[in-house]
Structures are given as C-alpha cells and as structure tokens.
Write a protein that holds these residues in place. Sequence first.
Motif, mmCIF file in Angstrom:
data_model
loop_
_atom_site.group_PDB
_atom_site.id
_atom_site.type_symbol
_atom_site.label_atom_id
_atom_site.label_comp_id
_atom_site.label_asym_id
_atom_site.label_seq_id
_atom_site.Cartn_x
_atom_site.Cartn_y
_atom_site.Cartn_z
ATOM 1 N N PHE A 73 -20.585 25.152 -16.688
ATOM 2 C CA PHE A 73 -21.452 25.633 -18.090
ATOM 3 C C PHE A 73 -21.265 25.197 -19.061
ATOM 4 O O PHE A 73 -21.875 24.850 -20.091
ATOM 5 N N SER A 74 -19.854 24.407 -19.485
ATOM 6 C CA SER A 74 -19.603 23.644 -20.762
ATOM 7 C C SER A 74 -20.809 22.433 -21.034
ATOM 8 O O SER A 74 -21.045 21.724 -20.121
ATOM 9 N N PRO A 75 -21.269 22.206 -22.056
ATOM 10 C CA PRO A 75 -22.184 21.287 -22.343
ATOM 11 C C PRO A 75 -21.625 19.758 -22.018
ATOM 12 O O PRO A 75 -20.565 19.417 -22.295
ATOM 13 N N GLY A 76 -22.320 18.906 -21.033
ATOM 14 C CA GLY A 76 -22.254 17.870 -20.806
ATOM 15 C C GLY A 76 -23.427 17.010 -20.315
ATOM 16 O O GLY A 76 -24.467 17.607 -20.296
ATOM 17 N N LEU B 122 -16.340 27.679 -15.413
ATOM 18 C CA LEU B 122 -16.546 27.760 -16.838
ATOM 19 C C LEU B 122 -16.721 26.214 -17.266
ATOM 20 O O LEU B 122 -17.452 25.981 -18.190
ATOM 21 N N LEU B 123 -16.048 25.249 -16.397
ATOM 22 C CA LEU B 123 -16.385 23.711 -16.735
ATOM 23 C C LEU B 123 -18.033 23.278 -16.699
ATOM 24 O O LEU B 123 -18.366 22.682 -17.276
ATOM 25 N N ASN C 279 -25.150 18.774 -16.929
ATOM 26 C CA ASN C 279 -26.067 20.042 -17.041
ATOM 27 C C ASN C 279 -27.078 19.900 -17.939
ATOM 28 O O ASN C 279 -28.305 20.360 -17.885
#
Length: 214
Positions: A19-22, A16-17, A25
């Motif tokens: 996939f989170s925008p950052g 999940l982390l 990625n």
Amino acid sequence: MPTPETLIAFFGVAVLLAFSPGPDNVFVLLQSIRHGARAGMAVVVGLCAGLVVHTAAVALGLAAVFASSPMAFTVLKYCGAAYLAYLAWQAWRAPVTQADTAARQAGVELSARALRRMSARGMLMSLTNPKVLMFFLAFLPQFADPARGSLAPQIMVLGGVFMLAAFLVFGAMACFSGAFGRLLQRSAHGQRWLNRLTALVFVGLAARLASLEK
C-alpha cells in the motif's frame, strides 16, 4: 519452512508495504486508469512475475553478488530509468480517441496480445528496478530462521507470500482505478489531461530511479 505465526506476521507487513507509495503501485494505477482494469491486472501479473525472479535471485545468492557490483547496479538502474522515460514519451504522444473507442480500450475489449504486452511491461518494470532486488535482499532473510532448515526454501516461501499480498493489493487498485478511468475516458479533455499527467509521473519516476544510490 517458516512457522504459521511468522507467515501471518510477514503477510501483514507485506500488505502494508504494497500500500505504501512506490513506482509499482503508481504504475498499476496509471495503466489501469488509462487502459482499464483488465490491463491493470495484466500489469499486476507481470510485476508479480518479476518478483519471482527477484526472490529466486535472493534464494540462490545471486542478489548478493549483484549488490557487491556497483557497475551492475548502475547499469540496471539506468536501463530502468530509460524504460520509464520511453513510457513517458509514449504517454505524452498518445492520441485522444473517440468516446466509444476509449471505452473499449478501457478494459472492455482488450486483445490477448495487448494484455500480454501490458504484462511484459509490468515484468520489465519490476526487473529493471534494482531497488526491488536490494529490498528483497535485505527484507526476506529477516524472516527466515536457520534453525528451521535451509534458508533458500524459506526465502522462496516468503517471496510467494509477498507476491500474494502484492497481487491482492495491486489487484484491488487496478479494479478501482479502472472504473475511475472509464469516466475520464469519456471526455477528450480528460484523456488529454490523463496522458499528460501520466507522462509527467513517468518522468519523475525515471529521474528518481536514475538518482538512486546503493
């Protein structure tokens, strides 16, 4: 060694982390679109190599020393911001190529040297982001249990699981965005638009990192 239940729960959170925008990625997406899936995967390998260093720093207690030094944090974040600004300048000045050349650059015929350069880019991106180190310092020990032995080996195992989750998620992003990038590379207008967008995103990431506080 963490229990299987702990590792499964940790892996789910790590996915999940990832996939989170950052910055990481976003970096994978942009490099894959501009240079192809193989280049994106090389970036992913570099990012994961950086995570090895961050994990080892937490396990050995070096991250805690870093966290206690405002000067070290400031120097590292400005180095990272300067590197992102350099990537933005490169993207803005990138020439528009012919369709057949662009197709080769989109991951079909990248040289081993180019792939190593992309991997080094990913590793440097990870190592110059103090937010990753601070996150690992706060996150990994939560899943380590002193009752199950020394914390350092547990943290290394947890770091390995996190790297696996990041590799799978980022790898999927690289493959998907690489295929999308091949369509954009067929158009000179699309290439120019992509270069400008990449530069603006890198400038935004650089500004965000430079303004980061502990």
